[in-house]
Design a protein around this motif. Structure first.
Motif, PDB file in Angstrom:
ATOM      1  N   VAL A  17       0.885  -1.168   0.000  1.00 23.47           N
ATOM      2  CA  VAL A  17       0.000   0.000   0.000  1.00 23.47           C
ATOM      3  C   VAL A  17       0.918   1.211   0.000  1.00 23.47           C
ATOM      4  N   VAL A  18       0.793   2.051  -1.006  1.00 20.83           N
ATOM      5  CA  VAL A  18       1.651   3.222  -1.147  1.00 20.83           C
ATOM      6  C   VAL A  18       0.775   4.460  -1.282  1.00 20.83           C
ATOM      7  N   SER A  19       0.827   5.322  -0.287  1.00 20.34           N
ATOM      8  CA  SER A  19       0.005   6.529  -0.304  1.00 20.34           C
ATOM      9  C   SER A  19       0.508   7.500   0.752  1.00 20.34           C
ATOM     10  N   PRO A  20       0.587   8.793   0.435  1.00 16.27           N
ATOM     11  CA  PRO A  20       0.994   9.766   1.451  1.00 16.27           C
ATOM     12  C   PRO A  20       0.032   9.825   2.628  1.00 16.27           C
ATOM     13  N   VAL A  21      -1.162   9.283   2.459  1.00 17.35           N
ATOM     14  CA  VAL A  21      -2.138   9.266   3.550  1.00 17.35           C
ATOM     15  C   VAL A  21      -1.608   8.511   4.761  1.00 17.35           C
ATOM     16  N   ILE A  22      -0.768   7.481   4.546  1.00 17.77           N
ATOM     17  CA  ILE A  22      -0.302   6.675   5.679  1.00 17.77           C
ATOM     18  C   ILE A  22       1.044   7.139   6.225  1.00 17.77           C
ATOM     19  N   LEU A  23       1.552   8.274   5.761  1.00 19.71           N
ATOM     20  CA  LEU A  23       2.692   8.883   6.445  1.00 19.71           C
ATOM     21  C   LEU A  23       2.252   9.269   7.857  1.00 19.71           C
ATOM     22  N   PRO A  24       3.040   8.959   8.883  1.00 17.13           N
ATOM     23  CA  PRO A  24       2.607   9.263  10.255  1.00 17.13           C
ATOM     24  C   PRO A  24       2.645  10.753  10.564  1.00 17.13           C
ATOM     25  N   ASP A  25       1.918  11.114  11.609  1.00 12.25           N
ATOM     26  CA  ASP A  25       1.972  12.492  12.090  1.00 12.25           C
ATOM     27  C   ASP A  25       3.281  12.759  12.817  1.00 12.25           C
ATOM     28  N   ILE A  26       3.734  11.772  13.583  1.00 10.82           N
ATOM     29  CA  ILE A  26       4.962  11.926  14.363  1.00 10.82           C
ATOM     30  C   ILE A  26       5.810  10.665  14.226  1.00 10.82           C
ATOM     31  N   ALA A  27       7.083  10.838  13.898  1.00 15.85           N
ATOM     32  CA  ALA A  27       8.078   9.766  13.980  1.00 15.85           C
ATOM     33  C   ALA A  27       8.960  10.069  15.180  1.00 15.85           C
ATOM     34  N   LEU A  28       8.938   9.194  16.170  1.00 20.60           N
ATOM     35  CA  LEU A  28       9.715   9.399  17.400  1.00 20.60           C
ATOM     36  C   LEU A  28      10.880   8.423  17.422  1.00 20.60           C
ATOM     37  N   LEU A  29      12.096   8.948  17.359  1.00 17.71           N
ATOM     38  CA  LEU A  29      13.304   8.126  17.284  1.00 17.71           C
ATOM     39  C   LEU A  29      14.117   8.272  18.564  1.00 17.71           C
ATOM     40  N   ASP A  30      14.211   7.195  19.325  1.00 17.60           N
ATOM     41  CA  ASP A  30      14.986   7.159  20.566  1.00 17.60           C
ATOM     42  C   ASP A  30      16.061   6.086  20.413  1.00 17.60           C
ATOM     43  N   PRO A  31      17.333   6.482  20.199  1.00 21.07           N
ATOM     44  CA  PRO A  31      18.394   5.486  20.001  1.00 21.07           C
ATOM     45  C   PRO A  31      18.502   4.488  21.147  1.00 21.07           C
ATOM     46  N   ALA A  32      18.100   4.889  22.366  1.00 23.44           N
ATOM     47  CA  ALA A  32      18.211   3.981  23.509  1.00 23.44           C
ATOM     48  C   ALA A  32      17.377   2.722  23.319  1.00 23.44           C
ATOM     49  N   LEU A  33      16.324   2.807  22.517  1.00 24.77           N
ATOM     50  CA  LEU A  33      15.485   1.632  22.264  1.00 24.77           C
ATOM     51  C   LEU A  33      16.195   0.591  21.407  1.00 24.77           C
ATOM     52  N   THR A  34      17.311   0.966  20.772  1.00 27.38           N
ATOM     53  CA  THR A  34      18.044   0.030  19.912  1.00 27.38           C
ATOM     54  C   THR A  34      19.283  -0.550  20.586  1.00 27.38           C
ATOM     55  N   TYR A  35      19.604  -0.110  21.807  1.00 31.19           N
ATOM     56  CA  TYR A  35      20.860  -0.538  22.433  1.00 31.19           C
ATOM     57  C   TYR A  35      20.938  -2.044  22.635  1.00 31.19           C
ATOM     58  N   GLY A  36      19.807  -2.694  22.895  1.00 28.15           N
ATOM     59  CA  GLY A  36      19.822  -4.127  23.155  1.00 28.15           C
ATOM     60  C   GLY A  36      19.554  -4.993  21.939  1.00 28.15           C
ATOM     61  N   LEU A  37      19.546  -4.387  20.757  1.00 29.28           N
ATOM     62  CA  LEU A  37      19.248  -5.143  19.540  1.00 29.28           C
ATOM     63  C   LEU A  37      20.333  -6.194  19.289  1.00 29.28           C
ATOM     64  N   PRO A  38      19.979  -7.469  19.094  1.00 29.20           N
ATOM     65  CA  PRO A  38      20.985  -8.507  18.879  1.00 29.20           C
ATOM     66  C   PRO A  38      21.830  -8.231  17.634  1.00 29.20           C
ATOM     67  N   PRO A  39      23.077  -8.747  17.606  1.00 28.02           N
ATOM     68  CA  PRO A  39      23.971  -8.463  16.473  1.00 28.02           C
ATOM     69  C   PRO A  39      23.398  -8.837  15.115  1.00 28.02           C
ATOM     70  N   HIS A  40      22.749 -10.013  14.998  1.00 25.05           N
ATOM     71  CA  HIS A  40      22.279 -10.435  13.676  1.00 25.05           C
ATOM     72  C   HIS A  40      21.144  -9.548  13.166  1.00 25.05           C
ATOM     73  N   ILE A  41      20.301  -9.053  14.085  1.00 24.92           N
ATOM     74  CA  ILE A  41      19.229  -8.139  13.670  1.00 24.92           C
ATOM     75  C   ILE A  41      19.819  -6.770  13.344  1.00 24.92           C
ATOM     76  N   THR A  42      20.791  -6.338  14.135  1.00 24.32           N
ATOM     77  CA  THR A  42      21.487  -5.078  13.848  1.00 24.32           C
ATOM     78  C   THR A  42      22.095  -5.115  12.457  1.00 24.32           C
ATOM     79  N   ALA A  43      22.728  -6.239  12.125  1.00 24.08           N
ATOM     80  CA  ALA A  43      23.394  -6.369  10.823  1.00 24.08           C
ATOM     81  C   ALA A  43      22.387  -6.354   9.678  1.00 24.08           C
TER      82      ALA A  43
END
Length: 385
Positions: A162-188
């Motif tokens: 589904v491709v449409s500007p309608v589904i662009l979010p109102d807010i994108a919230l990026l917190d790097p701390a949420l990625t600190y525990g990401l396993p190596p294979h998923i990080t890669a």
């Protein structure tokens, strides 16, 4: 300069620890009742609890949908949309990897607009309106938080977008701390996926390939090229994690407006038939698609190479483009990803079927710098085998 359109999320918020402000943001921007869309793996990490506590502290009531699967099927999207409608929530919060964010986009659309899922597949068919939407990525890969795209698995192994500007979010919230525990294979896998987004956006044959997307793509590669291996090897490296999350978002903005091409087209059948994670599927075919492309269109790859790998600046033209392909293949292996399709137990006699299925991805193939016929796709899969 040719005319172009550039769309992105209305508000982008980036910062370590920002998830603690989620309740205040939802209260101010959405309302008193929100549905959180996530998956069981995210629940198990405890990260969702951080979001729920922030929401509770602000007096926001939460309806939780936590059944998202990788490569989400239509049934998951429809079940979540039904729950959102029945709960009469004020908005949707997607929390997790690309699958959770993609489902959240469609839930926000279907729960409000009354459109049917089958009618919104394709480009520009979703009309809206939708519920207010906030997306919080926990991986640095898809860039889904800034793209107008949602991918759904239909039937047994086919994917539709589904491709449409309608589904662009109102807010994108990026917190790097949420990625600190990401396993190596998923990080890669997610890190290489984000690099693919930047590379394909920059080289896209789309008529909407534009200066803004190209600038974002180069900046994304400059952040991610030196950081992905560091993030894989040292997941607590805060600078590398921040670079990857921001780079992924920039690459998402780039390809949201200058669409991806044959790497993704050939990756999708691998996910559909063998449930290979999307980022890894991209990594497996990436160098081979690029080697095919540089035969006739080496210039964009030669231009990009030094942003990701500064040492390649000493080379020029076709030689630099070829070295870029080689270096990308080496990086994937250095990050611990499987080197070929054999390592993923893909049977060789399935390659013709994969090539045939890839030809169905016309939305993507039309953007490739070099036309891809079925015989070409088969040759690329054979090279990746």
């Amino acid at each position: 300069m040719d005319p172009f359109i550039f769309n992105t999320s209305r508000s982008i918020r980036f910062g370590v620890g920002l998830v603690a402000q989620l309740g205040e943001i939802v209260k101010a921007e959405v309302g008193d009742r929100i549905m959180v869309v996530t998956d069981p793996g995210m629940i198990a990490t405890g990260l969702v609890d951080q979001a729920l506590k922030a929401l509770e502290a602000a007096g926001v009531a939460v309806e939780l949908f936590s059944d998202v699967e990788a490569d989400p099927p239509e049934s998951i999207v429809l079940a979540a949309a039904d729950q959102a409608r029945e709960s009469k929530v004020d908005g949707i919060l997607g929390f997790g990897g690309g699958s959770s964010l993609d489902v959240a986009k469609l839930v926000a659309l279907l729960a409000r607009s009354g459109e049917s899922l089958k009618d919104v597949y394709g480009v520009g068919n979703a009309k809206g309106p939708r519920l207010p939407l906030i997306l919080v990525p926990t991986t640095a890969g898809t860039g889904s938080e800034v793209t107008p795209i949602s991918i759904v698995t239909t039937g047994t192994n086919e994917k539709m977008g589904v491709v449409s500007p309608v589904i662009l979010p109102d807010i994108a919230l990026l917190d790097p701390a949420l990625t600190y525990g990401l396993p190596p294979h998923i990080t890669a896998a997610t890190g290489i996926d984000a690099m693919v987004h930047a590379i394909e956006a920059y080289a896209s044959a789309s008529a909407n390939n534009n200066p803004v997307s190209r600038m974002l793509a180069t900046q994304a590669l400059a952040l991610m090229g030196p950081s992905v291996l560091q993030a894989v090897q040292n997941g607590s490296d805060k600078e590398a994690r921040g670079n990857m999350l921001l780079g992924s978002m920039l690459a998402g903005q780039a390809f949201a407006n200058s669409p991806v091409a044959a790497v993704h087209a050939l990756a999708y059948p691998l996910g559909g038939h063998f449930h290979i994670p999307h980022g890894l599927s991209n990594a497996l075919v990436l160098p081979h698609v690029l080697r095919f492309n540089i035969v006739t269109s080496h210039e964009p790859y030669a231009e990009l190479a030094p942003f990701a790998f500064p040492e390649l600046a000493r080379l020029e033209g076709q030689e630099r483009a070829a070295a870029f392909c080689d270096r990308l293949a080496e990086l994937a292996v250095e990050c611990g990803l499987q080197p070929n399709l054999r390592a993923m137990n893909v049977p060789e006699d399935m390659l013709p079927k994969l090539a045939s299925d890839a030809m169905n991805q016309t939305r993507l193939l039309v953007n490739n710098p070099r036309p891809v016929e079925e015989a070409d796709a088969l040759a690329i899969y054979q090279a990746a085998f």
